[in-house]
Design a protein around this motif. Sequence first.
Motif, short mmCIF file in Angstrom:
data_model
loop_
_atom_site.label_atom_id
_atom_site.label_comp_id
_atom_site.label_asym_id
_atom_site.label_seq_id
_atom_site.Cartn_x
_atom_site.Cartn_y
_atom_site.Cartn_z
N THR A 132 -3.39 4.93 -2.26
CA THR A 132 -4.37 5.84 -1.69
C THR A 132 -3.76 7.23 -1.73
O THR A 132 -2.55 7.38 -1.82
CB THR A 132 -4.72 5.47 -0.24
OG1 THR A 132 -3.52 5.32 0.51
CG2 THR A 132 -5.51 4.19 -0.16
N SER A 133 -4.61 8.25 -1.65
CA SER A 133 -4.05 9.59 -1.73
C SER A 133 -4.64 10.52 -0.68
O SER A 133 -5.72 10.29 -0.15
CB SER A 133 -4.25 10.17 -3.13
OG SER A 133 -5.57 9.97 -3.56
N PRO A 174 0.62 2.75 5.76
CA PRO A 174 1.06 2.32 4.42
C PRO A 174 2.47 1.74 4.45
O PRO A 174 3.20 1.90 5.42
CB PRO A 174 1.05 3.64 3.62
CG PRO A 174 1.21 4.72 4.64
CD PRO A 174 0.54 4.20 5.89
N ALA A 201 -4.05 9.70 7.35
CA ALA A 201 -4.02 8.47 6.56
C ALA A 201 -2.88 7.55 7.00
O ALA A 201 -3.03 6.34 7.04
CB ALA A 201 -3.90 8.80 5.07
N ARG A 237 -0.97 7.65 -9.10
CA ARG A 237 -1.91 6.58 -8.77
C ARG A 237 -2.07 5.61 -9.93
O ARG A 237 -1.97 4.40 -9.77
CB ARG A 237 -3.28 7.19 -8.42
CG ARG A 237 -4.33 6.11 -8.10
CD ARG A 237 -5.72 6.63 -8.36
NE ARG A 237 -6.13 7.62 -7.37
CZ ARG A 237 -6.59 7.29 -6.15
NH1 ARG A 237 -6.70 6.03 -5.80
NH2 ARG A 237 -6.95 8.22 -5.31
N ARG A 286 -1.26 -1.01 -4.31
CA ARG A 286 -2.51 -0.39 -3.90
C ARG A 286 -2.17 1.06 -3.56
O ARG A 286 -1.21 1.31 -2.84
CB ARG A 286 -3.06 -1.11 -2.67
CG ARG A 286 -4.50 -0.88 -2.34
CD ARG A 286 -5.10 -2.15 -1.70
NE ARG A 286 -4.17 -2.75 -0.73
CZ ARG A 286 -4.13 -2.40 0.56
NH1 ARG A 286 -4.94 -1.48 1.04
NH2 ARG A 286 -3.28 -3.00 1.39
N GLN A 312 -3.95 3.97 8.09
CA GLN A 312 -3.67 2.91 7.10
C GLN A 312 -2.35 2.20 7.30
O GLN A 312 -2.16 1.10 6.80
CB GLN A 312 -3.64 3.49 5.68
CG GLN A 312 -4.91 4.17 5.24
CD GLN A 312 -4.69 4.84 3.89
OE1 GLN A 312 -3.69 4.62 3.21
NE2 GLN A 312 -5.63 5.68 3.49
N GLN A 321 -1.18 13.60 -8.54
CA GLN A 321 -1.78 12.54 -7.73
C GLN A 321 -2.32 11.42 -8.63
O GLN A 321 -2.05 10.24 -8.40
CB GLN A 321 -2.93 13.16 -6.95
CG GLN A 321 -3.14 12.62 -5.57
CD GLN A 321 -4.39 13.22 -4.95
OE1 GLN A 321 -5.51 12.87 -5.33
NE2 GLN A 321 -4.19 14.14 -4.01
N LEU A 339 0.89 5.40 -0.09
CA LEU A 339 0.09 6.61 0.12
C LEU A 339 0.79 7.78 -0.56
O LEU A 339 1.98 7.99 -0.35
CB LEU A 339 -0.02 6.88 1.63
CG LEU A 339 -0.62 8.24 2.03
CD1 LEU A 339 -2.10 8.32 1.70
CD2 LEU A 339 -0.37 8.51 3.52
N ASN A 396 0.83 -1.20 0.00
CA ASN A 396 0.00 0.00 0.00
C ASN A 396 0.87 1.26 0.00
O ASN A 396 1.69 1.45 0.89
CB ASN A 396 -0.91 -0.04 1.24
CG ASN A 396 -1.80 1.20 1.33
OD1 ASN A 396 -1.95 1.94 0.36
ND2 ASN A 396 -2.37 1.41 2.49
N SER A 400 -0.66 1.79 -9.67
CA SER A 400 -1.68 0.74 -9.70
C SER A 400 -1.36 -0.26 -10.78
O SER A 400 -1.50 -1.47 -10.60
CB SER A 400 -3.07 1.34 -9.97
OG SER A 400 -3.35 2.35 -9.07
#
Length: 232
Positions: free
Chosen positions: A31-32, A48, A42, A20, A29, A46, A16, A7, A5, A24
Motif C-alpha cells: 500500500t502507499s 503494516p 496508514a 509497488r 501486499r 493498517q 512509489q 507500506l 503488508n 507485489s
Amino acid sequence: MSEENILIVEDEKDIQELVRYNLSKEGYRVTSADSGEEGLKAVESQRPDLVVLDLMLPGVDGLEVCRRMKKDPATANIPIIMLTAKGEESDIVAGLEMGADDYVTKPFNLKVFVTRIRAVLRRSKTEPPKEEEVLRFPDLVIHPGRHEVLVNDQPVSLTFTEFGILKYLASRPGWVFTRCQIVEAVRGDGYSVTERSVDFQVVGLRKKLTEAADRIETVRGVGYRFKETFND
Ligand code: CA
C-alpha cells in the motif's frame, strides 16, 4: 504463507509505482501513502509489517514520521527502511538513531532493495540473543560470560572495550549501528569510549580478529555493521 503488508511512504509517484510493482511481484501486499501525514494514518489503520519511508516528504518529513512511530508503543516495533538521496549521511545517522532498521540510497538497485526488505523482515522476527548467550559464526565464537573470543578455534585477547563493541555488533548481524549507538551500548556496560575513539577501537579490534577481521564492516559516513555472511 501469509502475505506481508508493506507500506511505502513516498511523494514521488514513479518511485512509489516502481516499488509497488516489484514488491507485489515478490508476493508482498503493498500500500502507499503520498505524505508523512497520510503515512502515519496508514500505519495507524493498517499496522503494516514493514514501512519503506522516504525522508524527503512534503509537510511532516520522514524523520518525524520515524520519530512518531518509534514513540508510540503500538507502532514502535514495525521495522522501517529509509529511502534517502545519496550524500545524506547525516539523515541516515539521525534515522538509525531514531530507530529505523536500515536504509537504501536513491537511485537504488531493485535487487538490493528487495534483499534488504527480506532481511529486515526476517531479522525483525528473530529475537536478539540473551545477554549471556554464546554467539557462534563459522569463523568466530564469542562467549559473553567468559569474555572469550575464538577466531577459527584460536583464542584472541581483546580489551574490555573491543570486546564490548564486538559483542554489540555481533548480537545483531547485518544491522548498521552508528558510532553514537555503539558508544551508548558499550558505555552501559561500564566501559569508557567516545564517538571519536570508536574508529580507533575498531582498528585495534580488526587487527586482533585476523582472519575474521572483515566481519566488521565500515559503513561510510554512517557507522559499522557485523557482516551476516562472510563473503558478500
Ligand atoms: Ca520524496
